[in-house]
Write a protein that holds these residues in place. Structure first.
Motif, PDB file in Angstrom:
ATOM      1  N   TYR A 146      57.208  42.117  36.427  1.00 11.69           N
ATOM      2  CA  TYR A 146      56.191  42.176  35.370  1.00 11.69           C
ATOM      3  C   TYR A 146      55.282  40.954  35.425  1.00 11.69           C
ATOM      4  O   TYR A 146      54.067  41.053  35.174  1.00 11.69           O
ATOM      5  N   VAL A 147      55.841  39.784  35.776  1.00 10.07           N
ATOM      6  CA  VAL A 147      54.983  38.601  35.929  1.00 10.07           C
ATOM      7  C   VAL A 147      54.042  38.792  37.121  1.00 10.07           C
ATOM      8  O   VAL A 147      52.843  38.484  37.041  1.00 10.07           O
ATOM      9  N   GLU A 148      54.558  39.330  38.221  1.00 10.14           N
ATOM     10  CA  GLU A 148      53.711  39.570  39.400  1.00 10.14           C
ATOM     11  C   GLU A 148      52.567  40.536  39.073  1.00 10.14           C
ATOM     12  O   GLU A 148      51.406  40.293  39.432  1.00 10.14           O
ATOM     13  N   TRP A 149      52.889  41.640  38.386  1.00 12.67           N
ATOM     14  CA  TRP A 149      51.840  42.586  38.007  1.00 12.67           C
ATOM     15  C   TRP A 149      50.847  41.931  37.047  1.00 12.67           C
ATOM     16  O   TRP A 149      49.638  42.179  37.125  1.00 12.67           O
ATOM     17  N   SER A 150      51.360  41.105  36.158  1.00 13.68           N
ATOM     18  CA  SER A 150      50.474  40.430  35.200  1.00 13.68           C
ATOM     19  C   SER A 150      49.435  39.589  35.934  1.00 13.68           C
ATOM     20  O   SER A 150      48.269  39.542  35.536  1.00 13.68           O
ATOM     21  N   LEU A 151      49.871  38.936  37.025  1.00 17.66           N
ATOM     22  CA  LEU A 151      48.925  38.124  37.798  1.00 17.66           C
ATOM     23  C   LEU A 151      47.812  38.970  38.383  1.00 17.66           C
ATOM     24  O   LEU A 151      46.665  38.521  38.505  1.00 17.66           O
ATOM     25  N   LYS A 152      48.126  40.193  38.740  1.00 17.81           N
ATOM     26  CA  LYS A 152      47.110  41.086  39.329  1.00 17.81           C
ATOM     27  C   LYS A 152      46.166  41.643  38.270  1.00 17.81           C
ATOM     28  O   LYS A 152      45.106  42.176  38.600  1.00 17.81           O
ATOM     29  N   LEU A 153      46.564  41.584  37.009  1.00 21.20           N
ATOM     30  CA  LEU A 153      45.835  42.277  35.941  1.00 21.20           C
ATOM     31  C   LEU A 153      45.175  41.314  34.955  1.00 21.20           C
ATOM     32  O   LEU A 153      44.684  41.749  33.906  1.00 21.20           O
ATOM     33  N   THR A 154      45.196  40.011  35.292  1.00 12.60           N
ATOM     34  CA  THR A 154      44.637  39.008  34.384  1.00 12.60           C
ATOM     35  C   THR A 154      43.541  38.225  35.100  1.00 12.60           C
ATOM     36  O   THR A 154      43.103  38.592  36.186  1.00 12.60           O
ATOM     37  N   ARG A 155      43.100  37.138  34.500  1.00 12.71           N
ATOM     38  CA  ARG A 155      42.028  36.272  35.018  1.00 12.71           C
ATOM     39  C   ARG A 155      42.469  34.824  34.795  1.00 12.71           C
ATOM     40  O   ARG A 155      43.376  34.578  33.992  1.00 12.71           O
ATOM     41  N   PRO A 156      41.821  33.879  35.474  1.00 10.61           N
ATOM     42  CA  PRO A 156      42.121  32.483  35.161  1.00 10.61           C
ATOM     43  C   PRO A 156      41.931  32.227  33.665  1.00 10.61           C
ATOM     44  O   PRO A 156      40.916  32.635  33.093  1.00 10.61           O
ATOM     45  N   GLY A 157      42.886  31.594  33.046  1.00  8.79           N
ATOM     46  CA  GLY A 157      42.832  31.337  31.607  1.00  8.79           C
ATOM     47  C   GLY A 157      43.621  32.320  30.779  1.00  8.79           C
ATOM     48  O   GLY A 157      43.851  32.080  29.591  1.00  8.79           O
ATOM     49  N   SER A 158      44.036  33.430  31.389  1.00  3.71           N
ATOM     50  CA  SER A 158      44.858  34.387  30.636  1.00  3.71           C
ATOM     51  C   SER A 158      46.226  33.783  30.340  1.00  3.71           C
ATOM     52  O   SER A 158      46.685  32.865  31.030  1.00  3.71           O
ATOM     53  N   LEU A 159      46.862  34.337  29.326  1.00  2.99           N
ATOM     54  CA  LEU A 159      48.180  33.864  28.880  1.00  2.99           C
ATOM     55  C   LEU A 159      49.210  34.969  29.080  1.00  2.99           C
ATOM     56  O   LEU A 159      48.972  36.125  28.712  1.00  2.99           O
ATOM     57  N   ILE A 160      50.350  34.588  29.654  1.00  5.23           N
ATOM     58  CA  ILE A 160      51.478  35.507  29.813  1.00  5.23           C
ATOM     59  C   ILE A 160      52.616  34.977  28.947  1.00  5.23           C
ATOM     60  O   ILE A 160      52.998  33.802  29.063  1.00  5.23           O
ATOM     61  N   VAL A 161      53.153  35.827  28.072  1.00  4.66           N
ATOM     62  CA  VAL A 161      54.273  35.453  27.210  1.00  4.66           C
ATOM     63  C   VAL A 161      55.460  36.340  27.572  1.00  4.66           C
ATOM     64  O   VAL A 161      55.306  37.562  27.676  1.00  4.66           O
TER      65      VAL A 161
END
Ligand code: SAH
Ligand code: DHB
Ligand code: MG
Length: 224
Positions: A150-165
């Motif tokens: 889920y963290v890996e997919w989050s990296l593909k679906l976000t932008r610099p400055g996005s937050l992952i919790v």
């Protein structure tokens, strides 16, 4: 070392009453979830308020949630969005998703939220194939074994400055069991190690106590 769950609950009740008081839509979401037999593993009210504030601090227009349950955390997050914002939440169970859709509609959030059913790994692959605009915040709170994915997919679906919790990274302290054969602990540790080592992530993790016992969150900022 002794722990004091009664005191944690009393403090949570005090904080929640002051800072994250219930309203009819939140109360109904929990009541309807319980009536439908969903497990009471939603975030606590003051944790929901934390997610809400983080989304506002992000200036989030687009939020992705992995693990909907009855939509309680979804309501807190979606309420941080502007009228033209969007929240997509992914849920394995069609039964949970139905409860969540009703709870989101009752909260007046059905126009800006979408609940997609199926295994989140499949939903994330399908979502990525749609080339969506980047998400400003991702809340990971589903099956812990898949947390690194889920963290890996989050990296593909976000932008610099996005937050992952990431929720539930402490689990009563079991996160330190390096040799654990519990897939949830292994998945959580792998996610934390990914946050620590990935060149595009900078993160931390904090322990929490309260009505949900002894647990914690990881937070990671997506870098350039
Ligand atoms: N975020 C919610 C709680 C989520 S509980 C809240 O705080 O209110 C975890 C949810 O993840 C459950 O509803 C469970 O059905 C869902 N889940 C478990 N495995 C999943 C998977 N592989 N894909 C998507 N959802 C999953
Ligand atoms: C569980 C899952 C959660 O997301 C949570 O916040 C608490 C407990 C569980 O599966 O037990
Ligand atoms: Mg959780």
């Amino acid at each position: 070392m002794s722990t004091e769950p009664d005191r944690w609950t009393a403090v949570d009740d005090y904080f929640t009453g002051l800072l994250a008081p219930p309203d009819p839509a939140l109360t109904a979401a929990l009541q309807e979830s319980e009536a439908a037999g969903l497990p009471a593993i939603n975030v606590a009210p003051n944790q929901g308020k934390l997610l809400h504030l983080l989304a506002q601090l992000q200036g989030a227009h687009r939020i992705l949630e992995i693990g909907t349950l009855g939509g309680y955390s979804t309501i807190w997050l979606a309420r941080a969005l502007p009228a033209d914002g969007h929240l997509l939440t992914l849920e394995y169970s069609p039964e949970h998703a139905e409860v969540a859709r009703a709870n989101l509609a009752r909260a007046g959030l059905d126009k800006i939220t979408e609940v997609r059913t199926g295994p989140a790994l499949d939903s994330l692959a399908a979502l990525h194939a749609e080339s969506p605009a980047p998400f400003d915040l991702v809340f990971i709170d589903a099956d812990k074994v898949n947390n690194p994915h889920y963290v890996e997919w989050s990296l593909k679906l976000t932008r610099p400055g996005s937050l992952i919790v990431v929720d539930n990274v402490v689990r009563g302290g079991h996160v330190t069991d390096a040799d654990s054969d519990d897939p949830a602990i292994r998945g959580t540790r792998a996610a934390l190690e990914l946050i620590a080592s990935h060149p595009k992530l900078d993160g931390t993790a904090v322990q929490t106590v309260g009505t949900k016992g002894y647990d914690g969150f990881a937070l990671a900022r997506v870098l350039d």
